[in-house]
Motif scaffolding. Structure first.
Motif, PDB file in Angstrom:
ATOM      1  N   VAL A  89       0.831  -1.206   0.000  1.00 30.53           N
ATOM      2  CA  VAL A  89       0.000   0.000   0.000  1.00 30.53           C
ATOM      3  C   VAL A  89       0.867   1.258   0.000  1.00 30.53           C
ATOM      4  CG1 VAL A  89      -1.966  -1.132   1.092  1.00 30.53           C
ATOM      5  CG2 VAL A  89      -0.299   0.038   2.529  1.00 30.53           C
ATOM      6  N   LEU A  90       2.060   1.202   0.612  1.00 28.96           N
ATOM      7  CA  LEU A  90       2.956   2.357   0.552  1.00 28.96           C
ATOM      8  C   LEU A  90       3.480   2.557  -0.863  1.00 28.96           C
ATOM      9  CD1 LEU A  90       5.055   2.228   3.841  1.00 28.96           C
ATOM     10  CD2 LEU A  90       3.135   3.716   3.273  1.00 28.96           C
ATOM     11  N   LEU A  91       3.752   1.464  -1.580  1.00 31.83           N
ATOM     12  CA  LEU A  91       4.182   1.579  -2.966  1.00 31.83           C
ATOM     13  C   LEU A  91       3.078   2.211  -3.805  1.00 31.83           C
ATOM     14  CD1 LEU A  91       6.591   0.872  -4.806  1.00 31.83           C
ATOM     15  CD2 LEU A  91       5.426  -1.277  -5.336  1.00 31.83           C
ATOM     16  N   ALA A  92       1.835   1.799  -3.558  1.00 37.98           N
ATOM     17  CA  ALA A  92       0.707   2.415  -4.254  1.00 37.98           C
ATOM     18  C   ALA A  92       0.588   3.895  -3.900  1.00 37.98           C
ATOM     19  CB  ALA A  92      -0.592   1.683  -3.910  1.00 37.98           C
ATOM     20  N   ALA A  93       0.817   4.228  -2.616  1.00 37.20           N
ATOM     21  CA  ALA A  93       0.753   5.623  -2.190  1.00 37.20           C
ATOM     22  C   ALA A  93       1.828   6.458  -2.868  1.00 37.20           C
ATOM     23  CB  ALA A  93       0.895   5.722  -0.671  1.00 37.20           C
ATOM     24  N   SER A  94       3.024   5.877  -3.059  1.00 39.20           N
ATOM     25  CA  SER A  94       4.104   6.627  -3.704  1.00 39.20           C
ATOM     26  C   SER A  94       3.779   6.922  -5.152  1.00 39.20           C
ATOM     27  CB  SER A  94       5.417   5.834  -3.617  1.00 39.20           C
ATOM     28  OG  SER A  94       5.441   4.755  -4.523  1.00 39.20           O
ATOM     29  N   ARG A  95       2.952   6.074  -5.765  1.00 39.45           N
ATOM     30  CA  ARG A  95       2.577   6.290  -7.160  1.00 39.45           C
ATOM     31  C   ARG A  95       1.420   7.263  -7.304  1.00 39.45           C
ATOM     32  NH1 ARG A  95       3.131  -0.092  -8.914  1.00 39.45           N
ATOM     33  NH2 ARG A  95       5.400  -0.095  -9.026  1.00 39.45           N
ATOM     34  N   ALA A  96       0.886   7.729  -6.174  1.00 43.09           N
ATOM     35  CA  ALA A  96      -0.170   8.746  -6.239  1.00 43.09           C
ATOM     36  C   ALA A  96       0.377  10.088  -6.690  1.00 43.09           C
ATOM     37  CB  ALA A  96      -0.836   8.895  -4.867  1.00 43.09           C
ATOM     38  N   TRP A  97       1.699  10.249  -6.590  1.00 43.43           N
ATOM     39  CA  TRP A  97       2.312  11.529  -6.934  1.00 43.43           C
ATOM     40  C   TRP A  97       2.738  11.557  -8.390  1.00 43.43           C
ATOM     41  CZ3 TRP A  97       3.133  15.627  -3.561  1.00 43.43           C
ATOM     42  CH2 TRP A  97       2.830  15.369  -2.227  1.00 43.43           C
ATOM     43  N   ASP A  98       2.546  12.692  -9.023  1.00 40.92           N
ATOM     44  CA  ASP A  98       3.170  12.957 -10.316  1.00 40.92           C
ATOM     45  C   ASP A  98       4.563  13.468 -10.004  1.00 40.92           C
ATOM     46  OD1 ASP A  98       4.068  13.845 -12.731  1.00 40.92           O
ATOM     47  OD2 ASP A  98       2.634  15.472 -12.929  1.00 40.92           O
ATOM     48  N   ASP A  99       5.563  12.538  -9.946  1.00 42.16           N
ATOM     49  CA  ASP A  99       6.853  12.944  -9.424  1.00 42.16           C
ATOM     50  C   ASP A  99       7.615  13.873 -10.349  1.00 42.16           C
ATOM     51  OD1 ASP A  99       7.309   9.470  -9.315  1.00 42.16           O
ATOM     52  OD2 ASP A  99       7.579  10.661 -11.127  1.00 42.16           O
TER      53      ASP A  99
ATOM     54  N   GLY B 275      -0.076  10.535   0.107  1.00 42.73           N
ATOM     55  CA  GLY B 275      -0.464   9.505  -0.845  1.00 42.73           C
ATOM     56  C   GLY B 275      -1.402   8.484  -0.225  1.00 42.73           C
ATOM     57  N   LEU B 276      -1.129   8.087   1.027  1.00 44.08           N
ATOM     58  CA  LEU B 276      -2.030   7.163   1.721  1.00 44.08           C
ATOM     59  C   LEU B 276      -3.413   7.767   1.890  1.00 44.08           C
ATOM     60  CD1 LEU B 276       0.045   5.547   4.628  1.00 44.08           C
ATOM     61  CD2 LEU B 276      -0.815   4.427   2.562  1.00 44.08           C
ATOM     62  N   ALA B 277      -3.469   9.057   2.190  1.00 44.12           N
ATOM     63  CA  ALA B 277      -4.758   9.717   2.385  1.00 44.12           C
ATOM     64  C   ALA B 277      -5.571   9.715   1.100  1.00 44.12           C
ATOM     65  CB  ALA B 277      -4.540  11.151   2.868  1.00 44.12           C
ATOM     66  N   ALA B 278      -4.885   9.816  -0.054  1.00 49.58           N
ATOM     67  CA  ALA B 278      -5.589   9.770  -1.332  1.00 49.58           C
ATOM     68  C   ALA B 278      -6.181   8.390  -1.588  1.00 49.58           C
ATOM     69  CB  ALA B 278      -4.642  10.161  -2.465  1.00 49.58           C
ATOM     70  N   LEU B 279      -5.521   7.343  -1.085  1.00 48.18           N
ATOM     71  CA  LEU B 279      -5.994   5.980  -1.303  1.00 48.18           C
ATOM     72  C   LEU B 279      -7.075   5.567  -0.308  1.00 48.18           C
ATOM     73  CD1 LEU B 279      -2.616   4.093  -1.840  1.00 48.18           C
ATOM     74  CD2 LEU B 279      -3.986   5.327  -3.517  1.00 48.18           C
ATOM     75  N   GLU B 280      -7.031   6.110   0.901  1.00 47.02           N
ATOM     76  CA  GLU B 280      -7.852   5.607   2.004  1.00 47.02           C
ATOM     77  C   GLU B 280      -9.345   5.616   1.721  1.00 47.02           C
ATOM     78  OE1 GLU B 280      -7.831   5.837   6.823  1.00 47.02           O
ATOM     79  OE2 GLU B 280      -7.357   7.649   5.700  1.00 47.02           O
TER      80      GLU B 280
END
Length: 677
Positions: free
Chosen positions: A95-105, A428-433
């Protein structure tokens, strides 16, 4: 090609990490850049910068003095410190990997760029099934966020150019207290030095890269909650519990706020200040009638009448040509040496922990092109332990599409996340939650470990005073009412995720299934925003996506015969499989379905200029008196009509004429409900 400073830092890490310890004199002799420095002082300054960079990277560089000779200084990378990084389960890592992909880096700056590569350095394998079920998040990515977050964690001030709702940009000098997300948008709350008062800034309106200033002077409040600050902007002594008549299955956000059943026609909202209640009501006014309080009802009727009158006839477009075209701010960030270095170390660590990795797999995991990856491997190839010779340089191979890295053991380690990088992950986690569903407990445990990781850093050698847990939690939070729906949403999410998992289970190789299983299909009741009533649809869920505070389901729809995107909070219930499919009633009045063809021009007074931002205006022009003219490119019709009504008259559609006529009709119909006795 990476800069020489990156190569030097990599050589320093390899040289120190390849042995139990190395004294300062030998280190200065074997590192070419130090040895070639114009003076001993120049070499000292270069090394001090490199030490700071290595510590910022998250490596435990330790300095020791000889017990017999204080002039002899040794350096080592503490292997025992490898446990100072996050201890994650496979599911938490996923889930942290998914959260990191929430960003347009590419847009978000250094913190977001480093997070994904540092996660890969942990050496975990993601759970592919959970990764597929975890929603694809989207955090509003802005290049100004990294320096703002760093200012919070280091308790320093920043300067930036800010364009408020009145239009004119101005220089601001701020001590940030909290940088947080509210309803999908980033805000900065802190002490404005020039105005000697707390102020709130929307991050998307910052038009220059924040420049770090001197240390903060104003004491930071013990508890700063962004939601409370934003609510205070609409506070009023005039408060009441509004009573509404609403169409069944409509005005879902208000039903969730009131805890009202889906079929209920009478809804009582919680106690709210008048300005906040008026905005909520007008945004949903097509589906409801405000019954009480009477004074609020009269105000709603007056606002609707004024909106209708303002849109009668042709719009006055003369101000558009006279307006000054607003140039979009170009705030660009380029990768720093530490961004590149963290990626290089993570690449080496990732490959060594697996023996070999396909080139395309590694480039996909890092979110970079294969060309960039090969460039990185070429840098690794020319670096190594400088104290022994070429035989101890890193061996990097990438022939036939397979990557191998050897002789780089000092790089086989997990990189510690900084407080700023942890905050990026929390967002990023907050966007997924909101759409985590049965993974909600995993998201919560991952968040706890992130927060604990920041707390542990309080005793480190880093010159950073970490924020409190409350501040970090606030930085990661989204508006509760906007992102979390009532219990019905939990049952919908659970059913959707079971169907997605069933699709995975149907496939022999673990990839997307054929969708033939009945368990991979659902029958839903869907309440569309653009028409009365609801539809009943048979769908095969494919994946969940998030955008700001909204969550969507991409699914194959039998009724449409194609893929469709459904907003999760508008799936009102899961129905028995035997329920007949049905389209919604067309209803009376103008059609609000689909997107508008061509351009839409708006005239916006300062209180309504959020509409231009929310719809991503293709062009903006500044008029007199703070007026803004905005051109939208094919906006969603129903969403724009609702936004015009929500603005309480601060937004006028100038063209096209048919949209003006639609707004007149919608405002008059809603107004009539509030004028009849």
């Amino acid at each position: 090609m990476a800069s020489k400073s990156v190569e030097r830092l990599l050589n320093v890490i390899m040289t120190i990490g390849s042995r139990r310890r190395i004294d300062r004199a030998k280190l200065f002799a074997v590192i070419p850049d130090y040895a070639r420095a114009t003076s001993e002082q120049a070499a000292e300054r270069m090394f001090e910068r490199d030490k700071a960079a290595i510590l910022e990277l998250g490596l435990p560089l330790v300095t020791d003095r000889d017990v017999l000779d204080e002039n002899t200084v040794y350096y080592r990378i503490d292997a025992a410190e490898s446990g100072a990084v996050l201890d994650l389960s496979t599911q938490e890592y996923t889930v942290l990997l998914a959260a990191s992909r929430a960003w347009d880096d590419a847009a978000a700056g250094g913190a977001a760029r480093r997070v994904r590569s540092k996660l890969l350095s942990l050496g975990h394998d993601a759970d592919p099934d959970l990764l597929r079920r975890t929603p694809r998040g989207a955090v509003e990515s802005l290049p100004v966020l990294s320096p703002l977050l760093e200012a919070v964690t280091s308790a320093r001030s920043v300067r930036f150019t800010y364009r408020g709702t009145q239009g004119a940009p101005a220089e601001r000098f701020v001590e940030p207290w909290v940088v947080g997300v509210h309803d999908g948008h980033w805000y900065v709350h802190g002490w404005d030095r020039d105005r000697s008062a707390p102020r709130l800034f929307r991050a998307s309106r910052i038009e220059s890269f924040p420049v770090e200033g001197p240390p903060a002077l104003e004491p930071r409040p013990e508890r700063t909650e962004l939601a409370t600050v934003l609510d205070a902007l609409q506070d009023s002594d005039d408060r009441a519990r509004a009573v509404l008549e609403a169409a069944p299955f409509k005005a879902l956000a208000l039903r969730d706020r009131a805890g009202a059943p889906l079929e209920a026609t009478r809804i009582t909202l919680p106690d709210l200040p008048r300005p906040a209640a008026r905005r909520l009501l007008l945004a949903n006014i097509r589906w409801l009638e405000l019954v009480e309080p009477a004074a609020w009802r009269a105000e709603v009727a007056e606002v609707l009448a004024n909106i209708a009158v303002a849109h009668e006839g042709e719009g006055d477009t003369s101000g558009i040509a006279a307006g000054a075209v607003r140039t979009a701010p170009r705030i660009r960030t380029t990768p720093t040496g530490n961004d590149t270095l963290s990626r290089l170390i993570s690449e080496a660590s990732y490959v060594m922990s697996r023996g070999e990795v396909d080139l395309d797999e590694l480039s996909s995991a890092l979110g970079i092109s294969e060309k960039q990856l090969i460039t990185d491997l070429q840098v690794l190839f020319v670096c190594g332990d400088m104290g022994t010779g070429w035989e101890d340089f890193i061996e990097a191979e990438w022939e036939h599409g397979v990557v191998r890295v050897r002789n780089a053991e000092p790089l086989r380690r997990a990189l510690r996340l900084s407080a700023v990088e942890i905050t990026a992950l929390l967002a990023g986690l907050a966007a997924l939650e909101p759409s985590a569903g049965d993974a909600e407990g995993i998201v919560a445990s991952a968040r706890e470990k992130l927060l604990a990781g920041v707390t542990e850093q309080a005793g480190s050698d880093e010159p950073v005073e970490p924020p409190t847990r409350a501040e970090l939690a606030e930085a990661a939070s989204v508006d509760e009412m906007a992102s979390r729906t009532a219990d019905r949403a939990e049952s919908v999410l659970a059913a959707v995720q079971r169907a997605i998992q069933a699709d995975v289970d149907d496939s022999a190789d673990g990839s997307a299934g054929s969708g033939d299983s009945e368990d991979s299909r659902l029958t839903i009741r869907y309440s569309s925003v653009d028409r009365p009533g609801t539809s009943v649809r048979r769908i095969r869920p494919l994946r969940i996506e998030t955008d700001g505070s909204r969550s969507y389901l991409l699914a194959d729809c039998e009724l449409a015969g194609a893929q469709r995107r459904f907003r999760l909070d508008r799936i009102v219930e899961i129905l028995p499989d035997t329920t007949a499919q049905a389209r919604p009633d067309v209803g009376e009045g103008p059609s609000l379905g689909g997107r508008l063809d061509g351009d839409v021009w708006l005239r916006l007074d300062p209180p309504g200029q959020w509409v231009a931002e929310s719809f991503g205006a293709a062009e903006m022009r500044d008029g007199d008196g703070g007026v803004l003219y905005a051109r939208l490119d094919r906006p969603v019709r129903a969403a724009l009509v609702d936004a015009v009504l929500e603005s309480s008259g601060a937004v006028e559609v100038l063209s096209p004429a048919d949209l003006r006529n639609t707004i007149v009709t919608v405002a008059q119909v809603a107004g009539a409900r509030h004028t009849q006795q």
